[in-house]
Design a protein around this motif. Structure first.
Motif, short mmCIF file in Angstrom:
data_model
loop_
_atom_site.label_atom_id
_atom_site.label_comp_id
_atom_site.label_asym_id
_atom_site.label_seq_id
_atom_site.Cartn_x
_atom_site.Cartn_y
_atom_site.Cartn_z
N LEU A 25 -1.08 2.94 4.96
CA LEU A 25 -2.38 3.13 4.32
C LEU A 25 -3.22 1.86 4.45
O LEU A 25 -4.43 1.94 4.69
CB LEU A 25 -2.22 3.50 2.85
CG LEU A 25 -3.57 3.67 2.13
CD1 LEU A 25 -4.34 4.86 2.69
CD2 LEU A 25 -3.40 3.79 0.65
N ALA A 49 -1.43 2.51 -3.66
CA ALA A 49 -2.28 3.10 -2.62
C ALA A 49 -3.73 3.21 -3.10
O ALA A 49 -4.68 2.91 -2.36
CB ALA A 49 -1.75 4.48 -2.24
N SER A 57 0.81 -1.22 0.00
CA SER A 57 0.00 0.00 0.00
C SER A 57 0.84 1.27 0.00
O SER A 57 0.33 2.36 -0.27
CB SER A 57 -0.94 0.01 1.22
OG SER A 57 -0.24 0.30 2.43
N MET A 58 2.14 1.15 0.30
CA MET A 58 3.01 2.31 0.41
C MET A 58 3.99 2.44 -0.75
O MET A 58 4.85 3.32 -0.74
CB MET A 58 3.80 2.23 1.73
CG MET A 58 2.94 2.15 2.98
SD MET A 58 1.87 3.59 3.21
CE MET A 58 3.09 4.85 3.53
#
Length: 400
Positions: A180, A112, A105-106
């Motif tokens: 996230l 993201a 997610s990063m």
């Protein structure tokens, strides 16, 4: 019960399907192979090939005599979700159908964006499908202990009593997610709490710690029924990764000071917890929260356990401290409550030396499949890789 498992192809999803079908429940699994696609796209394939869901179901039925129904489709698509609920009319819904990786997610905006839209979109569709097709069903939602962060107070089990200016009330424990991915889990909880209040849904939110291991009662003696074992930094959990690193002769990748402490549990205990939640459902209009872990360890603790196991098995296990690519406290207070599942009957599996050695021996059988280049590439929360060992990583060598 009629149990619908969303995300049934995942690391915990497929073992859950076997476990609950063996217990006599009617199980249907649904997935769109998102995890498999992301593993391929990021060149982070698992330690060994895993059969498709249809093949897994055939293998499981031949092995056990128990049947698992398989449905393939994108659960972000309302028409797919609605048709699935209308067909199954579940008594219980287990929701694992999310992009499961904090590091993924990063990586960049695209990763993201996928994480945010997939995770919240699927949860929103689940809520509305329950309202329309299964209003009395019980939702068991997989959250994460990472939602809480590392506050400088004891972490309560989901809820906290607050006294303020002479008055008191009960609130969801404050969240402080560290990625996230974890933030989408916080937003899941908020969505569920809203619709529990608005529509009287019955929900159990499992705040799960990192899971390790492969072998369960159901797949014993049948490696083709094992789940994914990822050892990369994107999809692998820390203890699984350390075991593969030890077997490969790759120094254990300890980030920063190694004091990061979390609650962990074996795959067998994760299955126990989910089954206990399924078979003792929450009440209508209740958001029940369990902190799902067995023991707390720091990263240094885990590295030492793997090093000691390696020594018993004739492996020379090294440890290397790397600049921490994450934004997290490396030394902190950590004391989370976790009594709810014990009160329901959880029988924990402690991480003994014997258990550690047993897992290491399983990993060692796949030594020839390990690709050292996949172990560490420096996925960073700031979008730039740490500098230590960069040349070694480019050459596919362990940074020693």
């Amino acid at each position: 019960m009629r149990v619908l498992i969303l995300g049934g192809d995942g690391y915990i999803g497929w073992p859950t399907a076997m476990h609950l079908s063996a217990a006599g429940h009617e199980v249907t699994v649904a997935d769109n192979y998102l995890r498999r696609r992301l593993m391929l796209q990021t060149d982070n394939e698992a330690l060994f090939p895993v059969p498709t869901l249809d093949e897994r179901a055939r293998l499981w039925e031949a092995h056990s005599g128990h049947r698992v129904e398989v449905r393939i489709g994108d659960l972000q698509d309302w028409s797919v979700m609605a048709a699935l609920f209308e067909e199954v009319r579940p008594d219980t819904v287990i929701h694992y159908a999310e992009q499961p990786s904090a590091p993924y997610s990063m990586i960049d905006r695209a990763s993201a964006d996928l994480t945010l839209k997939n995770n919240l979109g699927v949860t929103f569709n689940v809520i509305h499908a329950m309202r329309e097709f299964a209003p009395d069903a019980h939702l068991v939602k997989l959250g994460t202990m990472g939602e809480y962060g590392t506050p400088n107070i004891d972490i309560e089990e989901g809820w906290i009593e607050i006294e303020h200016k002479g008055r008191s009330d009960r609130f969801l424990f404050p969240r402080a997610a560290g990625s996230l991915y974890h933030t989408t889990k916080v937003l899941d909880t908020d969505l569920l709490w809203f619709y529990v209040r608005a529509w009287g849904l019955r929900v159990t939110d499992l705040m799960q710690g990192p899971v390790y291991g492969l072998e369960t009662e159901e797949n014993a003696g049948e490696p083709r029924l094992y789940s994914f074992l990822n050892y990369d930094e994107v999809f692998g959990t820390v203890l699984n990764r350390f075991m593969v690193q030890a077997v490969a002769g790759y120094p254990l990748t300890v980030y920063g000071k190694g004091g990061q402490t979390r609650g962990y549990l074996h795959m067998r205990d994760a299955l126990q917890c989910v089954r206990l939640a399924v078979e003792t459902p929450a009440a209508g209009g209740e958001l029940r929260v369990f902190n799902q872990f067995v023991e707390t360890f720091s990263v240094n603790d885990l590295a030492e356990r793997v090093r000691a196991s390696g020594a018993r098995l004739g492996l020379d296990v090294g440890v290397r401290t790397l600049p921490n690519p994450r934004k997290e406290m490396e030394e902190h207070y950590y004391n989370p409550a976790h009594t709810g599942l014990l009160e329901l009957g959880l029988h924990p599996t402690p991480l003994t030396g014997e258990e550690m050695d047993r897992m290491m021996k399983v990993v060692r059988t796949y030594r020839d499949r390990i690709e050292p280049d996949r172990i560490f590439r420096g996925v960073s929360w700031t979008g730039s890789a740490p500098s230590a060992g960069a040349e070694d990583r480019q050459q596919g060598r362990p940074a020693a």
